[in-house]
Write an enzyme that holds these catalytic residues in place. Structure first.
Site, short mmCIF file in Angstrom:
data_model
loop_
_atom_site.label_atom_id
_atom_site.label_comp_id
_atom_site.label_asym_id
_atom_site.label_seq_id
_atom_site.Cartn_x
_atom_site.Cartn_y
_atom_site.Cartn_z
N ASP A 1 -54.18 -57.86 -38.32
CA ASP A 1 -55.17 -57.35 -37.35
C ASP A 1 -55.95 -56.21 -38.00
O ASP A 1 -55.37 -55.29 -38.55
CB ASP A 1 -54.41 -56.86 -36.11
N ASP B 1 -60.82 -60.52 -35.01
CA ASP B 1 -60.25 -59.65 -36.05
C ASP B 1 -58.74 -59.77 -36.16
O ASP B 1 -58.06 -58.85 -36.59
CB ASP B 1 -60.64 -58.19 -35.78
N GLU B 2 -58.23 -60.91 -35.76
CA GLU B 2 -56.79 -61.05 -35.65
C GLU B 2 -56.41 -62.48 -36.01
O GLU B 2 -57.12 -63.42 -35.66
CB GLU B 2 -56.46 -60.78 -34.18
N1 DCP Z 1 -63.05 -55.27 -27.99
C1 DCP Z 1 -63.93 -55.10 -26.93
N2 DCP Z 1 -63.48 -54.71 -25.69
C2 DCP Z 1 -62.17 -54.46 -25.50
C3 DCP Z 1 -61.24 -54.63 -26.54
C4 DCP Z 1 -61.73 -55.03 -27.79
O1 DCP Z 1 -65.13 -55.32 -27.12
N3 DCP Z 1 -61.73 -54.06 -24.28
C5 DCP Z 1 -63.57 -55.64 -29.32
C6 DCP Z 1 -63.85 -54.39 -30.12
C7 DCP Z 1 -62.71 -54.30 -31.08
C8 DCP Z 1 -62.35 -55.75 -31.30
O2 DCP Z 1 -62.63 -56.41 -30.06
O3 DCP Z 1 -63.08 -53.63 -32.28
C9 DCP Z 1 -60.90 -55.95 -31.66
O4 DCP Z 1 -60.06 -55.51 -30.62
P1 DCP Z 1 -58.70 -54.78 -30.90
O5 DCP Z 1 -57.95 -54.75 -29.63
O6 DCP Z 1 -58.03 -55.36 -32.10
O7 DCP Z 1 -59.13 -53.25 -31.19
P2 DCP Z 1 -59.63 -52.55 -32.49
O8 DCP Z 1 -59.73 -53.49 -33.65
O9 DCP Z 1 -60.89 -51.81 -32.17
O10 DCP Z 1 -58.51 -51.46 -32.75
P3 DCP Z 1 -57.02 -51.64 -33.31
O11 DCP Z 1 -56.79 -53.09 -33.58
O12 DCP Z 1 -56.97 -50.83 -34.55
O13 DCP Z 1 -56.14 -51.10 -32.24
CA CA Z 2 -58.01 -54.85 -34.27
#
Ligand code: DCP
Ligand code: CA
Length: 406
Positions: free
Chosen positions: A9, A104-105
């Site tokens: 991720d 992203d996962e």
């Molecule tokens: N995303 C979004 N709205 C949300 C959750 C996520 O638009 N409520 C989008 C933005 C994030 C991407 O999806 O960058 C990936 O979600 P993640 O939950 O993996 O969050 P991040 O990558 O931002 O942070 P991390 O994985 O480091 O916790």
């Molecule tokens: Ca992420």
């Protein structure tokens, strides 16, 4: 043979992409989601911003009050899609057994790949390094014998982390963690579990199965298994989608026509949204009913013109349901609706009559609003009735047996 599953991720994905494009943003509190004076929520927050309590889903106004020095960025989807494609291409170089989840996962089945890289740990390190070198972004990786433990491990390792859980060590790895860390436990389930005095995954794992079944129905079993680190779901590379369906089991078998209709409407909307997201149209609509004694029937109908509108899916499903229920006296245990005979959606707006055009435009407008504000931001009068029946989250109602069939 025990499996070795990786969950990979990307850290603060949207923010990280912005930081690569504008290095001045590195090391700062950054939020992607929009200007703070706008309605809307945080999509992604840098770890520097998270130190102030910011997180995804938080209203932008609240975020800027908590962290006034944060830099707010509108963001743009094409950039994230490009980065996502590069990320998945790197992973595909390491194993063909790859299941992307969102942008992203991904899960990767690395069973038997250890020897190529020396060890699974070294393989994960190599993946992280290539992502860093080629995308400039940090990834976190969890490794375990099954999906759920790998996912919990990657999450726990963030940012820029790497955690390997040894085979057999799953229960003791999970045990001390708070229940909210277990995928599938939303706010509502968390509250309910806490009400039962269950705070950690370990406590959940030793709760008698019957207790969980009483409070959570069929999901109780799933919770129990996941809490013990038992998860035999395979890593499934995406295939061509042949059908899309949604179904749910009722907490109590029912004859209530308006509940059945409301649920069918909701399930039809979920299937319809998925269909449109995939740019497909369907020719065949199928209703599924399971009665109290577990007899299961399916009834299908082919529609004259291929469709991707909620109204057509529901209307057809409802006609099939009326007919089926007229022939059966038992209460209903499960209801589902599916679409199949899929074709690429063709833009033939000019060939549709006026009312079909309006339906199509309405569906797209609703999809856009839901994408931004969550599924329950817009509800039809009919599905509102479900408020008292299913737990509700931003993403919609939580169904007992969510299914997405190929
Ligand atoms: N995303 C979004 N709205 C949300 C959750 C996520 O638009 N409520 C989008 C933005 C994030 C991407 O999806 O960058 C990936 O979600 P993640 O939950 O993996 O969050 P991040 O990558 O931002 O942070 P991390 O994985 O480091 O916790
Ligand atoms: Ca992420």
């Amino acid at each position: 043979m025990t499996r070795r599953i990786m969950h990979i991720d990307l850290d603060a994905f949207f923010v990280s992409v912005e930081q690569v494009l504008n290095p001045e943003l590195k090391g700062k509190a950054v939020v992607v989601g929009g200007r703070p004076d706008r309605r809307g929520v945080v999509a992604s927050a840098s770890y520097e911003a998270r130190a102030f309590g910011l997180h995804a889903g938080m209203p932008l106004g609240t975020a800027s009050r908590l962290c006034p020095q944060a830099i707010f960025i509108e963001g743009g989807f094409p950039k994230y899609r490009d980065a996502s494609q590069k990320f998945m291409a790197i992973l595909a170089d390491f194993s063909p057994f790859l299941e992307p989840v969102g942008l992203d996962e991904a899960y990767l089945d690395a069973t038997g790949f250890e020897s190529i890289h020396g060890s699974i740990h070294q393989m994960a390190a190599a993946i992280k390094q290539r992502i860093k070198d080629e995308l400039g972004i940090c990834a976190s990786v969890g490794m375990a014998s099954c999906k759920v433990v790998a996912k919990v491990a990657s999450e726990l390792s963030k940012p820029d982390g790497l955690i390997e859980v040894s085979t057999g060590g799953e229960p003791s790895f999970l045990a001390p963690l708070p229940i909210a860390k277990l995928p599938g436990i939303g706010k509502q389930t968390e509250r309910k579990l806490k009400g039962l005095g269950i705070k950690t995954i370990g406590e959940l794992a030793i709760t008698p199965l019957n207790t969980l079944k009483i409070h959570f129905g069929t999901s109780g079993e799933v919770l129990h298994r996941l809490a013990k680190g038992i998860d035999d779901r395979k890593v499934e590379p995406p295939g061509e989608v042949k059908s899309i369906s949604r179904e749910t089991t009722f907490g109590k078998d029912t004859r209530d026509r308006s509940l059945l209709k409301a649920t069918l409407h909701y399930l039809g909307e979920r299937a319809g949204a998925d269909l449109r997201r995939q740019g497909k149209q369907a020719r065949c609509i199928t209703l599924k009913l399971r009665y109290a004694d577990f007899t299961t029937i399916t009834r299908s109908r082919t529609v004259r013109q291929t469709t991707d509108t909620d109204q057509t899916i529901f209307d057809t499903g409802e006609q099939l349901m009326k007919k089926a229920l007229a022939q059966e006296k038992q209460p209903v245990r499960l209801i589902g609706i599916g679409v199949s005979s899929l074709t690429e959606a063709e833009k033939q707006l000019d060939m549709l009559d006026k009312s079909s055009q309006r339906r199509e435009q309405l569906n797209r407008a609703i999809d856009r609003i839901r994408k931004k504000y969550g599924f329950t931001a817009i509800q039809t009068g009919r599905t509102l009735l479900l408020k008292d029946v299913f737990p509700e989250t931003d993403r919609g109602y939580t169904l007992q047996t969510p299914s997405l069939s190929r």
